[in-house]
Design a protein around this motif. Structure first.
Motif, PDB file in Angstrom:
ATOM      1  N   THR A  90       2.506  22.223  -2.180  1.00  0.00           N
ATOM      2  CA  THR A  90       3.884  22.466  -2.609  1.00  0.00           C
ATOM      3  C   THR A  90       4.585  21.138  -2.834  1.00  0.00           C
ATOM      4  O   THR A  90       4.261  20.119  -2.211  1.00  0.00           O
ATOM      5  N   ASP A  91       5.558  21.144  -3.718  1.00  0.00           N
ATOM      6  CA  ASP A  91       6.348  19.937  -3.941  1.00  0.00           C
ATOM      7  C   ASP A  91       7.108  19.543  -2.677  1.00  0.00           C
ATOM      8  O   ASP A  91       7.335  18.363  -2.415  1.00  0.00           O
ATOM      9  N   GLY A  92       7.483  20.560  -1.900  1.00  0.00           N
ATOM     10  CA  GLY A  92       8.169  20.271  -0.642  1.00  0.00           C
ATOM     11  C   GLY A  92       7.295  19.491   0.316  1.00  0.00           C
ATOM     12  O   GLY A  92       7.769  18.591   1.023  1.00  0.00           O
ATOM     13  N   GLY A  93       6.000  19.819   0.350  1.00  0.00           N
ATOM     14  CA  GLY A  93       5.075  19.090   1.204  1.00  0.00           C
ATOM     15  C   GLY A  93       4.935  17.644   0.777  1.00  0.00           C
ATOM     16  O   GLY A  93       4.876  16.740   1.610  1.00  0.00           O
ATOM     17  N   ILE A  94       4.918  17.415  -0.541  1.00  0.00           N
ATOM     18  CA  ILE A  94       4.833  16.049  -1.061  1.00  0.00           C
ATOM     19  C   ILE A  94       6.100  15.280  -0.729  1.00  0.00           C
ATOM     20  O   ILE A  94       6.056  14.110  -0.320  1.00  0.00           O
ATOM     21  N   THR A  95       7.242  15.945  -0.891  1.00  0.00           N
ATOM     22  CA  THR A  95       8.518  15.299  -0.582  1.00  0.00           C
ATOM     23  C   THR A  95       8.578  14.887   0.883  1.00  0.00           C
ATOM     24  O   THR A  95       9.036  13.786   1.223  1.00  0.00           O
ATOM     25  N   ALA A  96       8.074  15.756   1.760  1.00  0.00           N
ATOM     26  CA  ALA A  96       8.057  15.430   3.189  1.00  0.00           C
ATOM     27  C   ALA A  96       7.150  14.239   3.470  1.00  0.00           C
ATOM     28  O   ALA A  96       7.462  13.377   4.301  1.00  0.00           O
ATOM     29  N   ALA A  97       6.017  14.186   2.773  1.00  0.00           N
ATOM     30  CA  ALA A  97       5.087  13.069   2.966  1.00  0.00           C
ATOM     31  C   ALA A  97       5.711  11.757   2.493  1.00  0.00           C
ATOM     32  O   ALA A  97       5.564  10.719   3.148  1.00  0.00           O
ATOM     33  N   ALA A 151      -3.757  13.181  -4.803  1.00  0.00           N
ATOM     34  CA  ALA A 151      -2.611  12.655  -4.056  1.00  0.00           C
ATOM     35  C   ALA A 151      -2.824  12.816  -2.556  1.00  0.00           C
ATOM     36  O   ALA A 151      -2.495  11.934  -1.760  1.00  0.00           O
ATOM     37  N   GLU A 152      -3.398  13.964  -2.183  1.00  0.00           N
ATOM     38  CA  GLU A 152      -3.678  14.224  -0.770  1.00  0.00           C
ATOM     39  C   GLU A 152      -4.686  13.209  -0.228  1.00  0.00           C
ATOM     40  O   GLU A 152      -4.515  12.666   0.870  1.00  0.00           O
ATOM     41  N   ALA A 153      -5.721  12.931  -0.999  1.00  0.00           N
ATOM     42  CA  ALA A 153      -6.730  11.953  -0.580  1.00  0.00           C
ATOM     43  C   ALA A 153      -6.120  10.559  -0.464  1.00  0.00           C
ATOM     44  O   ALA A 153      -6.435   9.802   0.465  1.00  0.00           O
ATOM     45  N   GLU A 154      -5.239  10.237  -1.400  1.00  0.00           N
ATOM     46  CA  GLU A 154      -4.571   8.931  -1.379  1.00  0.00           C
ATOM     47  C   GLU A 154      -3.704   8.790  -0.133  1.00  0.00           C
ATOM     48  O   GLU A 154      -3.677   7.736   0.521  1.00  0.00           O
ATOM     49  N   LEU A 211       0.835  -1.205   0.000  1.00  0.00           N
ATOM     50  CA  LEU A 211       0.000   0.000   0.000  1.00  0.00           C
ATOM     51  C   LEU A 211       0.867   1.252   0.000  1.00  0.00           C
ATOM     52  O   LEU A 211       0.606   2.208  -0.743  1.00  0.00           O
ATOM     53  N   ILE A 212       1.906   1.266   0.797  1.00  0.00           N
ATOM     54  CA  ILE A 212       2.812   2.412   0.864  1.00  0.00           C
ATOM     55  C   ILE A 212       3.518   2.614  -0.482  1.00  0.00           C
ATOM     56  O   ILE A 212       3.618   3.744  -0.991  1.00  0.00           O
ATOM     57  N   ASP A 213       4.007   1.540  -1.086  1.00  0.00           N
ATOM     58  CA  ASP A 213       4.702   1.652  -2.377  1.00  0.00           C
ATOM     59  C   ASP A 213       3.784   2.205  -3.465  1.00  0.00           C
ATOM     60  O   ASP A 213       4.187   3.056  -4.264  1.00  0.00           O
ATOM     61  N   GLU A 214       2.550   1.719  -3.474  1.00  0.00           N
ATOM     62  CA  GLU A 214       1.601   2.199  -4.484  1.00  0.00           C
ATOM     63  C   GLU A 214       1.259   3.670  -4.254  1.00  0.00           C
ATOM     64  O   GLU A 214       1.125   4.441  -5.214  1.00  0.00           O
ATOM     65  N   THR A 215       1.122   4.064  -3.000  1.00  0.00           N
ATOM     66  CA  THR A 215       0.788   5.451  -2.678  1.00  0.00           C
ATOM     67  C   THR A 215       1.913   6.396  -3.049  1.00  0.00           C
ATOM     68  O   THR A 215       1.678   7.501  -3.544  1.00  0.00           O
ATOM     69  N   LYS A 216       3.138   5.968  -2.845  1.00  0.00           N
ATOM     70  CA  LYS A 216       4.295   6.811  -3.203  1.00  0.00           C
ATOM     71  C   LYS A 216       4.294   7.135  -4.697  1.00  0.00           C
ATOM     72  O   LYS A 216       4.603   8.259  -5.092  1.00  0.00           O
ATOM     73  N   VAL A 217       3.937   6.154  -5.503  1.00  0.00           N
ATOM     74  CA  VAL A 217       3.880   6.392  -6.955  1.00  0.00           C
ATOM     75  C   VAL A 217       2.841   7.457  -7.274  1.00  0.00           C
ATOM     76  O   VAL A 217       3.084   8.377  -8.061  1.00  0.00           O
ATOM     77  N   THR A 218       1.677   7.350  -6.624  1.00  0.00           N
ATOM     78  CA  THR A 218       0.587   8.299  -6.891  1.00  0.00           C
ATOM     79  C   THR A 218       0.946   9.711  -6.471  1.00  0.00           C
ATOM     80  O   THR A 218       0.752  10.669  -7.229  1.00  0.00           O
ATOM     81  N   ILE A 219       1.469   9.877  -5.264  1.00  0.00           N
ATOM     82  CA  ILE A 219       1.719  11.233  -4.783  1.00  0.00           C
ATOM     83  C   ILE A 219       2.954  11.850  -5.423  1.00  0.00           C
ATOM     84  O   ILE A 219       3.019  13.075  -5.606  1.00  0.00           O
TER      85      ILE A 219
END
Length: 385
Positions: free
Chosen positions: A289-296, A219-222, A87-95
């Motif tokens: 922000t891309d920074g927020g995604i990177t942190a996630a 991505a946020e919902a995912e 689940l984590i691997d799939e979510t990383k691709v999406t976000i």
């Protein structure tokens, strides 16, 4: 009535037939029951040795079933962790795919203070504050203190706020002091020394909306779904009343031997979004922000590492349990075979013995037929079956 005389030779044949019949009955019983030793009468040593092995087999079966159950419980926890990692691997691709997507439609955050008749008026003389009073503004992760002196004007306060990167403070005679964050981020205001913020009617505002787009929102919902699903998976990892990953995980203890105190204890690990340090999106200033995604993504990587560590510990214990299960299964098989060898009959051998005895019996009867005048009638009486 006259007695029938029987010669010594005939008596010997009759006694032989009697012994043959007795042995035949025993062989028939062995074939019918499948047992060579049914009681201590049939063989004291073999009977009690077999009984001891049978009791040992019952104990081994109990241990084997317990170990098998433990393997299933640990295996369920490992499978659950595998699902979480997937689940984590799939979510990383999406976000990660949402990075670089342009934002639009931000709703500015605004704060409206008191109406100021004269922007050049001294603050402390107008609102009753004193020199040294201050308040703090927190915006975009940075906190800035704004204070007044004996000569600070309302215009000076507006300028100090406007000097904070990303904020704008507008003020003119006869109008209210208005603070604006055009990007829609929250603005937090708190009194620091006395009640200057209250005196100016400045307060926290979260009424704005950050700019975003469909990809970032998806991505946020995912990401939020990951937190919910991990919690759900951990709660559903229960098998045979044991859960090694739940909010209050169990400690699994399994006996590994029937003749010693050897046992294995597997301590569960609390596994959920909180213990894996996966924060809610809003705590990361969302995905605008891309920074927020990177942190996630970094949080997900850390969570995956923790899950892999938990999985490693579980699989090590599972390997021990499976090895013991295989050993106990083989030992149980050996003990059962040992008990069988002591008591069970060799059916093929018993059938061959019975056939040989039947042949010997028939030959003995035929020999008797020649010893009596009415031999045919006598042999009919002595025939088997």
């Amino acid at each position: 009535m006259s007695e029938v005389g029987i010669s010594p030779a005939t008596r010997t044949v009759l006694l032989g037939l009697q012994r043959t019949r007795t042995v035949l009955e025993v062989a028939s019983q062995h074939i019918t029951t499948g047992l060579r030793v049914k009681s201590s009468i049939d063989g004291t040593t073999a009977f009690f040795d077999a009984q001891g092995l049978t009791n040992r087999a019952a104990d081994l079966l109990t241990i084997k079933n317990s170990i098998s159950d433990a393997a299933s419980v640990i295996g369920a926890a490992v499978d659950t962790i595998d699902s979480m990692i997937t689940l984590i691997d799939e979510t990383k691709v999406t976000i990660n795919a949402a990075k670089g997507q342009a934002n639009s439609d931000a709703v500015a955050t605004t704060i409206t203070g008191n109406v100021v008749a004269d922007a050049s008026a001294i603050v402390k003389d107008t609102v009753g504050a004193v020199s040294g009073d201050s308040f703090e503004i927190t915006y975009n992760g940075t906190t800035t203190a704004v204070s007044i002196s004996n000569s600070t004007t309302f215009a000076n306060v507006a300028t100090a706020i406007s000097n904070i990167s990303g904020l704008d403070a507008s003020l003119s005679d006869g109008n209210a002091l208005i603070i604006t964050a055009s990007d829609g981020q929250d603005i937090y205001i708190t009194n620091k020394v006395n009640d200057l913020a209250t005196d100016l009617n400045l307060h926290t505002s979260t009424a704005g909306a950050l700019a975003s787009n469909d990809e970032r929102r998806a991505a946020e919902a995912e990401f939020d779904l990951v937190r919910t699903e991990i919690n759900a998976l951990a709660g559903q990892s229960t098998l045979l009343g044991q859960n090694l990953l739940g909010t209050s995980p169990d400690t699994l203890t399994v006996d590994l031997s029937d003749i010693s105190t050897s046992s294995l204890s597997v301590t569960g690990t609390t596994t959920n979004a909180r213990t894996l340090n996966i924060s809610a999106v809003d705590e990361n200033d969302s995905f605008v922000t891309d920074g927020g995604i990177t942190a996630a993504v970094a949080e997900l990587d850390t969570a995956k590492t923790k899950l892999q560590e938990t999985r490693t510990g579980l699989t090590s214990n599972l390997a021990v349990v499976e090895a013991r299960l295989a050993f106990n299964e083989e030992l149980l098989k050996t003990v059962e075979e040992g008990a069988a060898l002591l008591t069970q009959a060799d059916i093929d051998d018993e059938k061959a013995t019975k056939l040989a005895l039947e042949t010997r019996h028939d030959l003995g009867i035929n020999a008797l037929g020649f010893s009596f005048t009415n031999g045919t009638a006598l042999t009919q009486l002595l025939k088997l079956g």
